[in-house]
Write a protein that holds these residues in place. Structure first.
Motif, mmCIF file in Angstrom:
data_model
loop_
_atom_site.group_PDB
_atom_site.id
_atom_site.type_symbol
_atom_site.label_atom_id
_atom_site.label_comp_id
_atom_site.label_asym_id
_atom_site.label_seq_id
_atom_site.Cartn_x
_atom_site.Cartn_y
_atom_site.Cartn_z
ATOM 1 N N SER A 96 -4.100 -15.908 33.773
ATOM 2 C CA SER A 96 -3.111 -17.279 33.773
ATOM 3 C C SER A 96 -3.711 -17.791 35.150
ATOM 4 O O SER A 96 -3.612 -19.001 35.355
ATOM 5 N N GLU A 153 -5.636 -22.222 38.319
ATOM 6 C CA GLU A 153 -4.324 -21.730 37.220
ATOM 7 C C GLU A 153 -4.581 -22.342 35.882
ATOM 8 O O GLU A 153 -5.124 -23.515 35.631
ATOM 9 N N GLN A 154 -4.208 -21.711 34.962
ATOM 10 C CA GLN A 154 -4.316 -22.302 33.429
ATOM 11 C C GLN A 154 -2.868 -22.923 33.294
ATOM 12 O O GLN A 154 -2.126 -22.615 32.318
ATOM 13 N N GLN A 155 -2.512 -23.861 34.007
ATOM 14 C CA GLN A 155 -1.247 -24.699 33.673
ATOM 15 C C GLN A 155 -1.222 -26.068 34.457
ATOM 16 O O GLN A 155 -2.141 -26.062 35.212
ATOM 17 N N PRO A 156 -0.583 -26.744 34.029
ATOM 18 C CA PRO A 156 -0.609 -27.980 34.521
ATOM 19 C C PRO A 156 0.267 -28.073 35.815
ATOM 20 O O PRO A 156 1.162 -27.362 35.876
ATOM 21 N N THR A 157 -0.353 -29.019 36.859
ATOM 22 C CA THR A 157 0.536 -28.981 38.112
ATOM 23 C C THR A 157 0.853 -30.396 38.186
ATOM 24 O O THR A 157 0.011 -31.227 38.101
#
Length: 179
Positions: free
Chosen positions: A68, A82-86
């Motif tokens: 992740s 990172e494998q997520q929106p920020t």
């Protein structure tokens, strides 16, 4: 006792595609850095095309394995993928120790903006944006066709030439020192 500033100066560089946003951002970064200032740059990728790690690298392999987050650190650099929106606000908080944060893109964000204008019809964008500090243009303000169907730029907007990035950087430094 001198009052020390505890937050970075934030300036957005916005405009349509191929107006020189990346070039101006690099020039401003170079100038501000040469003055001993710490500069962070955030670039908006509206199409999610960027690739930080490449096939054949360990970070790519870890990402492909399902991590992740992958952090690569050395004595002088740190990279976080990172494998997520920020959110923009979260990233600005992470970068709060810098003197300047230059944001390329994010037109709707509420920060002071330099607006890149390459063609006369781009002037209409000024009516839609909030926080316009100045225009950085490929043509002089005086050359605007008065018979043009586009609205005239607001009279209080400072107009800079795209050919003078050092003067733009100097103006930015003077502008924030007046605040």
């Amino acid at each position: 006792m001198a009052n020390k500033r505890t937050f970075p100066h934030i300036v957005q560089i916005v405009g349509y595609k191929n107006t020189g946003k990346s070039t101006l951002t690099a020039e401003l970064t170079s100038y501000l850095s040469s003055k001993g200032l710490r500069v962070a740059v955030i670039k908006h990728d509206g199409h999610d095309h960027f690739q930080m790690d490449h096939e054949g690298t360990d970070s790519y392999r870890f990402n492909q394995a399902g991590a992740s987050a992958v952090i690569v650190m050395s004595e002088k650099r740190t990279a976080i993928i990172e494998q997520q929106p920020t959110s923009l606000e979260t990233m600005l908080t992470r970068l709060s120790d810098y003197d300047w944060i230059l944001i390329e893109g994010y037109k709707a964000a509420p920060y002071p903006k330099l607006v890149m204008i390459r063609e006369e019809q781009h002037v209409a964008m000024l009516q839609k944006l909030k926080g316009v500090l100045a225009v950085v243009s490929w043509f002089p303000k005086e050359s605007m066709h008065s018979a043009c169907s586009e609205p005239d730029p607001p009279s209080d907007v400072v107009w800079h030439s795209v050919q003078e990035p050092e003067l733009i950087a100097q103006w930015l430094l003077e502008h924030v020192n007046k605040e």
